[in-house]
Design an enzyme around this catalytic site. Structure first.
Site, PDB file in Angstrom:
ATOM      1  N   ARG A 107       1.069  -1.217  -0.125  1.00 38.27           N
ATOM      2  CA  ARG A 107       0.188   0.016   0.088  1.00 38.27           C
ATOM      3  C   ARG A 107       0.767   1.189   0.014  1.00 38.27           C
ATOM      4  O   ARG A 107       1.833   1.398   0.827  1.00 38.27           O
ATOM      5  CB  ARG A 107      -0.966  -0.048   1.293  1.00 38.27           C
ATOM      6  CG  ARG A 107      -1.539   1.297   1.460  1.00 38.27           C
ATOM      7  CD  ARG A 107      -2.764   1.494   2.453  1.00 38.27           C
ATOM      8  NE  ARG A 107      -3.595   0.734   1.987  1.00 38.27           N
ATOM      9  CZ  ARG A 107      -4.880   0.955   2.667  1.00 38.27           C
ATOM     10  NH1 ARG A 107      -5.180   1.583   3.796  1.00 38.27           N
ATOM     11  NH2 ARG A 107      -6.223   0.098   2.161  1.00 38.27           N
ATOM     12  N   HIS A 134      -7.472   1.160  -6.112  1.00 41.71           N
ATOM     13  CA  HIS A 134      -7.863   0.206  -5.362  1.00 41.71           C
ATOM     14  C   HIS A 134      -8.347  -1.125  -5.434  1.00 41.71           C
ATOM     15  O   HIS A 134      -9.632  -1.375  -5.193  1.00 41.71           O
ATOM     16  CB  HIS A 134      -8.528   0.935  -3.909  1.00 41.71           C
ATOM     17  CG  HIS A 134      -8.606   0.253  -2.727  1.00 41.71           C
ATOM     18  ND1 HIS A 134      -7.680  -1.003  -2.430  1.00 41.71           N
ATOM     19  CD2 HIS A 134      -9.055   0.620  -1.435  1.00 41.71           C
ATOM     20  CE1 HIS A 134      -7.774  -1.198  -1.097  1.00 41.71           C
ATOM     21  NE2 HIS A 134      -8.516  -0.446  -0.480  1.00 41.71           N
ATOM     22  N   GLN A 137      -9.938  -3.901  -3.115  1.00 41.02           N
ATOM     23  CA  GLN A 137     -11.408  -3.477  -2.661  1.00 41.02           C
ATOM     24  C   GLN A 137     -12.563  -3.711  -3.501  1.00 41.02           C
ATOM     25  O   GLN A 137     -13.644  -4.279  -3.008  1.00 41.02           O
ATOM     26  CB  GLN A 137     -11.436  -1.960  -2.155  1.00 41.02           C
ATOM     27  CG  GLN A 137     -12.776  -1.232  -1.507  1.00 41.02           C
ATOM     28  CD  GLN A 137     -13.180  -1.861  -0.359  1.00 41.02           C
ATOM     29  OE1 GLN A 137     -12.193  -1.839   0.565  1.00 41.02           O
ATOM     30  NE2 GLN A 137     -14.281  -2.629  -0.130  1.00 41.02           N
ATOM     31  N   ASP A 225     -17.860   7.346  -1.068  1.00 40.26           N
ATOM     32  CA  ASP A 225     -16.512   6.973   0.051  1.00 40.26           C
ATOM     33  C   ASP A 225     -16.208   8.196   0.568  1.00 40.26           C
ATOM     34  O   ASP A 225     -16.829   9.182   0.349  1.00 40.26           O
ATOM     35  CB  ASP A 225     -15.307   6.456  -1.149  1.00 40.26           C
ATOM     36  CG  ASP A 225     -13.935   5.966  -0.243  1.00 40.26           C
ATOM     37  OD1 ASP A 225     -13.976   5.754   0.887  1.00 40.26           O
ATOM     38  OD2 ASP A 225     -12.906   5.693  -1.126  1.00 40.26           O
ATOM     39  N   CYS A 266     -16.507   1.431   1.181  1.00 41.48           N
ATOM     40  CA  CYS A 266     -15.456   0.542   1.466  1.00 41.48           C
ATOM     41  C   CYS A 266     -14.802   0.702   2.945  1.00 41.48           C
ATOM     42  O   CYS A 266     -14.038  -0.069   3.354  1.00 41.48           O
ATOM     43  CB  CYS A 266     -14.415   0.935   0.494  1.00 41.48           C
ATOM     44  SG  CYS A 266     -13.472   2.595   0.750  1.00 41.48           S
ATOM     45  N   ARG A 294     -13.269  -8.798   1.897  1.00 47.63           N
ATOM     46  CA  ARG A 294     -11.837  -8.518   1.620  1.00 47.63           C
ATOM     47  C   ARG A 294     -11.006  -9.622   1.908  1.00 47.63           C
ATOM     48  O   ARG A 294      -9.989  -9.934   0.996  1.00 47.63           O
ATOM     49  CB  ARG A 294     -11.212  -7.201   2.443  1.00 47.63           C
ATOM     50  CG  ARG A 294     -12.010  -5.762   2.128  1.00 47.63           C
ATOM     51  CD  ARG A 294     -11.516  -5.399   0.707  1.00 47.63           C
ATOM     52  NE  ARG A 294      -9.868  -5.260   0.707  1.00 47.63           N
ATOM     53  CZ  ARG A 294      -9.063  -4.171   0.984  1.00 47.63           C
ATOM     54  NH1 ARG A 294      -9.779  -3.089   1.763  1.00 47.63           N
ATOM     55  NH2 ARG A 294      -7.948  -4.241   0.873  1.00 47.63           N
TER      56      ARG A 294
HETATM   57  N1   CP Z   1     -11.050  -0.295   2.691  1.00 48.29           N
HETATM   58  C1   CP Z   1      -9.872  -0.206   2.932  1.00 48.29           C
HETATM   59  O1   CP Z   1      -8.817  -0.085   2.291  1.00 48.29           O
HETATM   60  O2   CP Z   1      -9.836  -0.185   4.397  1.00 48.29           O
HETATM   61  P1   CP Z   1      -8.340   0.117   5.071  1.00 48.29           P
HETATM   62  O3   CP Z   1      -7.821   1.544   4.742  1.00 48.29           O
HETATM   63  O4   CP Z   1      -8.420  -0.159   6.603  1.00 48.29           O
HETATM   64  O5   CP Z   1      -7.323  -0.895   4.732  1.00 48.29           O
END
Ligand code: CP
Length: 308
Positions: A107, A134, A137, A225, A266, A294
């Site tokens: 990430r 992403h 997700q 979001d 998400c 997830r």
């Molecule tokens: N939705 C998501 O990626 O959550 P986090 O940022 O908690 O990993």
């Protein structure tokens, strides 16, 4: 090397296989404690590095638990605490990590970091979020929609709010899974033109509708979001809130969608900003199924990357 970098760079057949595998794996372990291993252990003997240059709850825990359920081991690394955060190149980091681990999930901020990691790693790399996309997700979101309502192909998905990185991966999925996509939000926060064009070239309808009430008419799925993403400056917060307030998903807006429409977010959410608690906890909402999925979707992604 089978990297999972984005939905638009993965074939529809492979994406479908991963969704179906994720659902089958979820079904196969129904009722078991979360720490219990799966029947088959496709990651036995495998070490997975989970690198975070940004905060995370869902991505971190779901990848960690998923690897363990499949018999593998994880190490969670903070970008700041690695030499990567102190001047070592991404290429050298990728080459070194590839000598220790069998799979890398990262990430990060810039998409270029992910692409360089993939270019120089000799093990598969998974995109755990960049400023631009992403994909993990949205794999969970497609799985969640189909669990509740059957095939997503041909449905109408409406994104209300900021055309951010999660919205980008939803547009990629529209093209690859064959559903129509309507974006409703202020013009300054439109999704990238490149992603709109990608979906359109795949033959699905992509609409931009500034009026959220019109946008959700006939929607099978309404998604939103956070209004301020992790890479947005804090100084932009007030302006963004003012711009996005008309696009809040509340009960009035959901009432204009189809009666059986689902609501997704998400998470993490800022309750009563982008969506009201009445919607998040209401009958249309599947937000916690998304969070759970997830785990299952990413297990399928990891299997695919490793040819298991
Ligand atoms: N939705 C998501 O990626 O959550 P986090 O940022 O908690 O990993």
């Amino acid at each position: 090397m089978t990297h999972f970098l984005d939905i638009h760079t993965t074939t529809p057949a492979d994406l479908r296989q991963m969704i179906d595998t994720g659902r089958a794996m979820k079904d196969a372990r129904k009722g078991r404690p979360k720490g219990a291993p799966d029947d088959d252990l496709p990651l036995a003997g495998h070490m997975v590095a989970l690198i975070f240059e940004k905060p995370s709850t869902r991505t971190r825990v779901s990848f960690d638990v998923g690897v363990r359920q499949m018999g593998g081991q994880t190490m969670v690394l903070s970008g700041k605490e690695m030499q990567l955060g102190h001047g070592e190149t991404i290429a050298d980091t990728a080459r070194v990590l590839s000598r220790y681990v069998d799979l890398i999930m990262i990430r990060t901020f810039e998409e270029q970091t992910l692409l360089e990691m993939a270019e120089h790693a000799t093990v598969p790399v998974i995109n755990g979020l960049t400023n631009r996309t992403h994909p993990c997700q949205i794999m969970a979101d497609i799985m969640t929609y189909e669990e509740h309502r059957g095939p997503i192909a041909g449905k109408k998905v409406v994104w209300s709010g900021d055309g951010n990185n999660v919205c980008a991966s939803f547009l990629h999925a529209a093209g690859q899974f064959g559903f129509d996509f309507t974006f409703t939000g202020p013009p300054t926060l439109d999704p990238e033109r490149e992603w709109i064009d990608f979906a359109r070239t795949k033959g699905v309808e992509v609409a931009i509708e500034r009026d959220p009430n019109k946008a959700v008419d006939g929607a099978d799925l309404v998604v939103t979001d956070t209004w301020v993403s992790m890479h947005d400056p804090e100084s932009a917060k007030e302006r963004r809130h003012n711009q996005l307030r008309p696009y809040q998903v509340n009960e009035d807006l959901m009432a204009r969608a189809r009666p059986d429409a689902l609501f997704m977010h998400c998470l993490p959410a800022h309750r009563n900003d982008e969506a009201t608690s009445a919607v998040m906890d209401g009958p249309h909402s599947v937000i916690f199924d998304e969070a759970e999925n997830r785990l299952h979707a990413q297990k399928a992604v990891m299997r695919w990357c490793l040819g298991k």
